[in-house]
Design an enzyme around this catalytic site. Structure first.
Site, PDB file in Angstrom:
ATOM      1  N   LYS A  13     -50.145  20.729 -24.031  1.00 47.85           N
ATOM      2  CA  LYS A  13     -49.588  20.638 -24.888  1.00 47.85           C
ATOM      3  C   LYS A  13     -48.751  18.716 -25.698  1.00 47.85           C
ATOM      4  O   LYS A  13     -49.843  18.653 -26.406  1.00 47.85           O
ATOM      5  CB  LYS A  13     -48.055  21.623 -24.977  1.00 47.85           C
ATOM      6  CG  LYS A  13     -47.946  22.364 -25.902  1.00 47.85           C
ATOM      7  CD  LYS A  13     -46.866  22.996 -25.842  1.00 47.85           C
ATOM      8  CE  LYS A  13     -45.406  22.840 -25.239  1.00 47.85           C
ATOM      9  NZ  LYS A  13     -45.809  23.736 -23.692  1.00 47.85           N
ATOM     10  N   ARG A  88     -38.248  25.891 -28.727  1.00 44.91           N
ATOM     11  CA  ARG A  88     -38.773  26.928 -27.376  1.00 44.91           C
ATOM     12  C   ARG A  88     -37.410  28.382 -27.272  1.00 44.91           C
ATOM     13  O   ARG A  88     -38.124  29.605 -25.761  1.00 44.91           O
ATOM     14  CB  ARG A  88     -38.116  26.055 -26.439  1.00 44.91           C
ATOM     15  CG  ARG A  88     -39.295  25.998 -25.121  1.00 44.91           C
ATOM     16  CD  ARG A  88     -39.149  25.040 -24.541  1.00 44.91           C
ATOM     17  NE  ARG A  88     -40.044  24.800 -23.384  1.00 44.91           N
ATOM     18  CZ  ARG A  88     -40.535  23.515 -22.997  1.00 44.91           C
ATOM     19  NH1 ARG A  88     -41.010  22.770 -24.249  1.00 44.91           N
ATOM     20  NH2 ARG A  88     -40.729  23.046 -22.022  1.00 44.91           N
ATOM     21  N   ARG A 127     -51.768  19.180 -11.341  1.00 44.39           N
ATOM     22  CA  ARG A 127     -50.209  17.477 -12.889  1.00 44.39           C
ATOM     23  C   ARG A 127     -50.227  16.385 -12.333  1.00 44.39           C
ATOM     24  O   ARG A 127     -49.187  16.174 -11.264  1.00 44.39           O
ATOM     25  CB  ARG A 127     -49.892  18.720 -13.484  1.00 44.39           C
ATOM     26  CG  ARG A 127     -49.117  18.277 -15.477  1.00 44.39           C
ATOM     27  CD  ARG A 127     -49.626  17.589 -16.257  1.00 44.39           C
ATOM     28  NE  ARG A 127     -50.716  19.287 -17.322  1.00 44.39           N
ATOM     29  CZ  ARG A 127     -49.616  19.523 -17.570  1.00 44.39           C
ATOM     30  NH1 ARG A 127     -48.686  19.228 -18.248  1.00 44.39           N
ATOM     31  NH2 ARG A 127     -50.335  20.869 -17.926  1.00 44.39           N
ATOM     32  N   ARG A 161     -43.958  16.155 -11.194  1.00 42.96           N
ATOM     33  CA  ARG A 161     -43.183  15.984 -11.579  1.00 42.96           C
ATOM     34  C   ARG A 161     -42.297  17.449 -10.723  1.00 42.96           C
ATOM     35  O   ARG A 161     -42.815  18.168 -10.821  1.00 42.96           O
ATOM     36  CB  ARG A 161     -42.772  16.465 -13.496  1.00 42.96           C
ATOM     37  CG  ARG A 161     -42.596  15.854 -14.300  1.00 42.96           C
ATOM     38  CD  ARG A 161     -43.381  15.446 -15.663  1.00 42.96           C
ATOM     39  NE  ARG A 161     -43.229  16.812 -16.025  1.00 42.96           N
ATOM     40  CZ  ARG A 161     -43.706  17.370 -17.081  1.00 42.96           C
ATOM     41  NH1 ARG A 161     -43.801  16.969 -18.019  1.00 42.96           N
ATOM     42  NH2 ARG A 161     -42.373  18.772 -17.483  1.00 42.96           N
ATOM     43  N   ARG A 172     -40.780  29.035 -15.102  1.00 43.62           N
ATOM     44  CA  ARG A 172     -41.282  28.359 -16.144  1.00 43.62           C
ATOM     45  C   ARG A 172     -42.182  29.396 -16.948  1.00 43.62           C
ATOM     46  O   ARG A 172     -41.980  29.480 -18.163  1.00 43.62           O
ATOM     47  CB  ARG A 172     -41.644  26.711 -16.418  1.00 43.62           C
ATOM     48  CG  ARG A 172     -40.739  25.833 -15.635  1.00 43.62           C
ATOM     49  CD  ARG A 172     -41.689  24.549 -15.699  1.00 43.62           C
ATOM     50  NE  ARG A 172     -41.873  23.703 -16.757  1.00 43.62           N
ATOM     51  CZ  ARG A 172     -43.169  23.376 -16.996  1.00 43.62           C
ATOM     52  NH1 ARG A 172     -43.367  22.779 -16.228  1.00 43.62           N
ATOM     53  NH2 ARG A 172     -43.000  22.386 -18.356  1.00 43.62           N
TER      54      ARG A 172
HETATM   55  P1  AMP Z   1     -41.704  20.285 -21.188  1.00 40.64           P
HETATM   56  O1  AMP Z   1     -42.508  18.885 -20.958  1.00 40.64           O
HETATM   57  O2  AMP Z   1     -42.125  20.253 -22.875  1.00 40.64           O
HETATM   58  O3  AMP Z   1     -42.745  20.661 -20.209  1.00 40.64           O
HETATM   59  O4  AMP Z   1     -40.120  19.841 -21.089  1.00 40.64           O
HETATM   60  C1  AMP Z   1     -39.768  19.948 -19.712  1.00 40.64           C
HETATM   61  C2  AMP Z   1     -38.348  20.720 -19.324  1.00 40.64           C
HETATM   62  O5  AMP Z   1     -37.392  20.137 -20.258  1.00 40.64           O
HETATM   63  C3  AMP Z   1     -38.327  22.306 -19.602  1.00 40.64           C
HETATM   64  O6  AMP Z   1     -38.584  23.519 -18.409  1.00 40.64           O
HETATM   65  C4  AMP Z   1     -37.125  22.397 -19.746  1.00 40.64           C
HETATM   66  O7  AMP Z   1     -36.248  22.138 -18.879  1.00 40.64           O
HETATM   67  C5  AMP Z   1     -36.596  20.911 -20.760  1.00 40.64           C
HETATM   68  N1  AMP Z   1     -36.827  21.290 -21.976  1.00 40.64           N
HETATM   69  C6  AMP Z   1     -37.814  20.766 -23.268  1.00 40.64           C
HETATM   70  N2  AMP Z   1     -37.592  20.953 -24.238  1.00 40.64           N
HETATM   71  C7  AMP Z   1     -37.087  22.218 -24.588  1.00 40.64           C
HETATM   72  C8  AMP Z   1     -35.734  22.759 -25.752  1.00 40.64           C
HETATM   73  N3  AMP Z   1     -36.597  22.575 -26.705  1.00 40.64           N
HETATM   74  N4  AMP Z   1     -35.693  23.876 -25.031  1.00 40.64           N
HETATM   75  C9  AMP Z   1     -35.003  23.615 -23.905  1.00 40.64           C
HETATM   76  N5  AMP Z   1     -35.418  23.237 -23.170  1.00 40.64           N
HETATM   77  C10 AMP Z   1     -36.082  22.306 -22.903  1.00 40.64           C
END
Ligand code: AMP
Length: 215
Positions: A13, A88, A127, A161, A172
Site C-alpha cells: 500500500k 481501517r 521490509r 519497524r 496485524r
Molecule cells: P500502517 O503504516 O498503515 O501499516 O499503520 C501502522 C499502524 O498504525 C497500524 O498497525 C495501526 O496500529 C496504526 N494505524 C494506522 N492507521 C490506522 C487507522 N486508520 N486506524 C487505527 N489504527 C491505525
C-alpha cells in the site's frame, strides 16, 4: 480525485500510494505515517498511539478519526487525496462518509490490493524503512537499497519497524481480517471497489491501479 487504498499489511500500500499520489498530483495521506511522525516528534497523540501500534492493534477511533480529519482539511487536500491506511474499520468508513458529505464531496474509487497470505508474510519479513523518512521503503529481496542498511535517497538508516516483528505481523493480519476487510463490502455496496492483483513488479501493479481509475 478522492481515493481510498485498502489491502492487508504487506500488500505494498505505502509503495503504491507514493507512486499513485505523485502520478495523480494529489497528496498521499497515510494515517500510519501521521502516527509515526507524532511519535518521533514526541507529541501526546504519538504517546497515546504507540503501544497500540507496536502490538499491531488499531489505534482507537477517537484518536484516529480526528487526526485524519485535520489532515484532510488542510489546503493541499482540497482538490483530492489518496488515503492509505484510513479507514481501517467500518466506523471509520462511516465517519469518512459523514466528513465528505458535510463538504459536498464523495469518493471516486476504492482500490483493494489483493495478495495471498503466505506472500504477505514473506514480504513483511524483509521490509526495511528509512529512519529519516518513513515513505522511503525497501525490501531485502524485492527492492534492495544499493548499500545494505542505508537509504538510497537520504542516507538514513534502514530498520525493521517495531510493528513488523513476527508476532505483531500475525496480529496485524488478524486485525485486518476481522476489522478492515468488512469495509470492502461496505464500499462494494456503494459500487466503488476495484480489486487490483498486487503480485508482480511495482510498476505493473501501479499500471493496473491507474487502469482501474480510468474506468
Ligand atoms: P500502517 O503504516 O498503515 O501499516 O499503520 C501502522 C499502524 O498504525 C497500524 O498497525 C495501526 O496500529 C496504526 N494505524 C494506522 N492507521 C490506522 C487507522 N486508520 N486506524 C487505527 N489504527 C491505525
Amino acid at each position: 480525485m478522492r481515493i481510498v487504498l485498502v489491502g492487508p499489511p504487506g500488500a505494498g500500500k505505502g509503495t503504491q500510494a507514493t507512486v499513485l499520489a505523485e502520478t495523480l498530483s494529489i497528496p498521499h495521506i497515510s494515517t500510519g505515517d501521521l502516527f509515526r511522525a507524532n511519535i518521533s516528534q514526541g507529541t501526546e497523540l504519538g504517546r497515546r498511539a504507540k503501544a497500540f501500534m507496536d502490538a499491531g492493534d488499531l489505534v482507537p477511533d477517537e484518536i484516529t478519526i480526528g487526526m485524519a480529519k485535520d489532515r484532510m482539511e488542510q489546503e493541499d487536500a482540497a482538490g483530492g487525496f489518496l488515503l492509505d491506511g484510513f479507514p481501517r474499520n467500518v466506523s471509520q468508513a462511516e465517519a469518512l462518509d459523514v466528513m465528505l458529505k458535510a463538504g459536498a464531496m464523495n469518493l471516486d474509487a476504492v482500490l483493494d490490493l489483493e495478495v495471498e497470505e503466505d506472500e504477505v508474510v514473506k514480504r513483511l519479513a524483509g521490509r526495511r524503512t528509512c529512519r529519516k523518512d518513513s515513505s522511503h521503503i525497501y525490501h531485502v529481496d524485492y527492492r534492495p537499497s544499493k548499500v545494505e542498511g542505508v537509504c538510497d535517497i537520504d542516507g538514513g538508516e534502514l530498520y525493521v519497524r517495531e510493528d513488523q516483528t513476527e508476532e505483531a505481523v500475525r496480529n496485524r493480519l488478524e486485525v485486518y481480517h476481522t476489522q478492515t476487510e468488512p469495509i470492502i463490502d461496505y464500499y462494494k455496496a456503494q459500487g466503488l471497489v476495484s480489486t487490483i492483483p498486487a503480485l508482480g513488479e511495482v510498476k505493473d501493479v501501479t499500471q493496473r491501479a491507474l487502469d482501474a481509475l480510468k474506468k
